[in-house]
Structures are given as structure tokens and as C-alpha cells.
Design a protein around this motif. Structure first.
Motif, PDB file in Angstrom:
ATOM      1  N   VAL A  92     -10.171  -1.635  -9.768  1.00  0.00           N
ATOM      2  CA  VAL A  92     -10.845  -0.916  -8.072  1.00  0.00           C
ATOM      3  C   VAL A  92     -11.574  -1.982  -7.137  1.00  0.00           C
ATOM      4  N   TYR A  93     -12.429  -2.431  -8.333  1.00  0.00           N
ATOM      5  CA  TYR A  93     -13.482  -3.085  -7.996  1.00  0.00           C
ATOM      6  C   TYR A  93     -13.264  -4.447  -6.907  1.00  0.00           C
ATOM      7  N   GLU A  94     -12.892  -5.252  -7.797  1.00  0.00           N
ATOM      8  CA  GLU A  94     -12.467  -6.450  -6.824  1.00  0.00           C
ATOM      9  C   GLU A  94     -11.374  -6.181  -6.071  1.00  0.00           C
ATOM     10  N   GLN A 130      -5.120  -7.443   2.609  1.00  0.00           N
ATOM     11  CA  GLN A 130      -5.555  -8.194   0.669  1.00  0.00           C
ATOM     12  C   GLN A 130      -6.339  -9.631   1.130  1.00  0.00           C
ATOM     13  N   ASP A 131      -7.318  -9.094   2.025  1.00  0.00           N
ATOM     14  CA  ASP A 131      -8.643  -9.821   2.932  1.00  0.00           C
ATOM     15  C   ASP A 131      -9.716  -9.541   1.645  1.00  0.00           C
ATOM     16  N   MET A 132      -9.374  -7.873   1.274  1.00  0.00           N
ATOM     17  CA  MET A 132     -11.304  -7.041   0.810  1.00  0.00           C
ATOM     18  C   MET A 132     -10.403  -7.483  -0.764  1.00  0.00           C
ATOM     19  N   MET A 133      -9.913  -8.586  -1.090  1.00  0.00           N
ATOM     20  CA  MET A 133      -9.685  -8.523  -2.780  1.00  0.00           C
ATOM     21  C   MET A 133     -10.689 -10.268  -2.667  1.00  0.00           C
ATOM     22  N   SER A 134     -11.086  -9.530  -4.208  1.00  0.00           N
ATOM     23  CA  SER A 134     -11.635 -10.417  -4.716  1.00  0.00           C
ATOM     24  C   SER A 134     -10.847 -11.479  -5.178  1.00  0.00           C
TER      25      SER A 134
END
Length: 105
Positions: free
Chosen positions: A28-30, A91-95
């Protein structure tokens, strides 16, 4: 943030990284679901997070799993997980690692 607080935050982040959305093979962090991690006196932690969707089937499980994981960190006194959908997940929030794992790169 002093060195002790930074070390504690690193441990909290590592604990959060053990929590996965059951439908997505990325923690969930990544995924970018964790918006804030705040520390208050006597090592109380507040986590502000979201889900990939308000209708996420694991909506009841994931915040509880995050709370349990953070409570396992030595030195943490109490944990509060707050769920928000503002701003909504994109999806921009994903690492980069998450995007690579999910084939978006």
C-alpha cells in the motif's frame, strides 16, 4: 525531525510496506495509498490513507492491517488510521517500483 524520529518513521514505513491490497501485488505504501504519517508526543502515530476505490472489496481490511502493522513497531504507543478519498487515488500516486511491477512502465 531528529535522528530518533527519522529512525522510527523508517520503521513505520517498513511496517506499512508489509501490507498489500489483496487484489494488487504491490504494498500500500508503494501504491501511493499513504498520504501522511504524523507523529505526536509519546510516539503516537496518525496515518492518513486512501484506497484505490471507495468500493474497494478490502476497504475494511486494509486500514486495520496498516494499524496492526504499525502497532508492531517497537516504541510505538498508539496508532490511528484515518481513511480519506480527498484527493482521490490516481495511478500517478504510485512509486516507480509499483508502476514497473504492474506493467505501467
Amino acid at each position: 525531525m531528529d535522528a530518533e524520529q527519522k529512525e522510527l518513521k523508517d520503521k513505520v514505513v517498513a511496517a506499512i510496506k508489509t501490507v498489500f491490497d489483496p487484489e494488487i501485488p504491490v504494498d500500500v505504501y508503494e501504491l501511493g495509498l499513504i498520504y501522511e504519517i504524523n507523529f505526536f508526543p509519546v510516539n503516537n502515530v496518525h496515518v492518513l490513507m486512501t484506497l484505490t476505490s471507495p468500493s474497494c472489496p478490502a476497504a475494511e481490511e486494509i486500514p486495520g492491517d496498516v494499524e496492526k502493522a504499525v502497532k508492531q513497531v517497537e516504541g510505538i504507543n498508539d496508532v490511528q488510521v484515518e481513511l480519506t478519498f480527498d484527493p482521490p487515488f490516481t495511478q500517478d500516486m504510485m512509486s516507480e517500483a509499483a508502476k514497473l511491477e504492474l506493467g505501467f512502465l
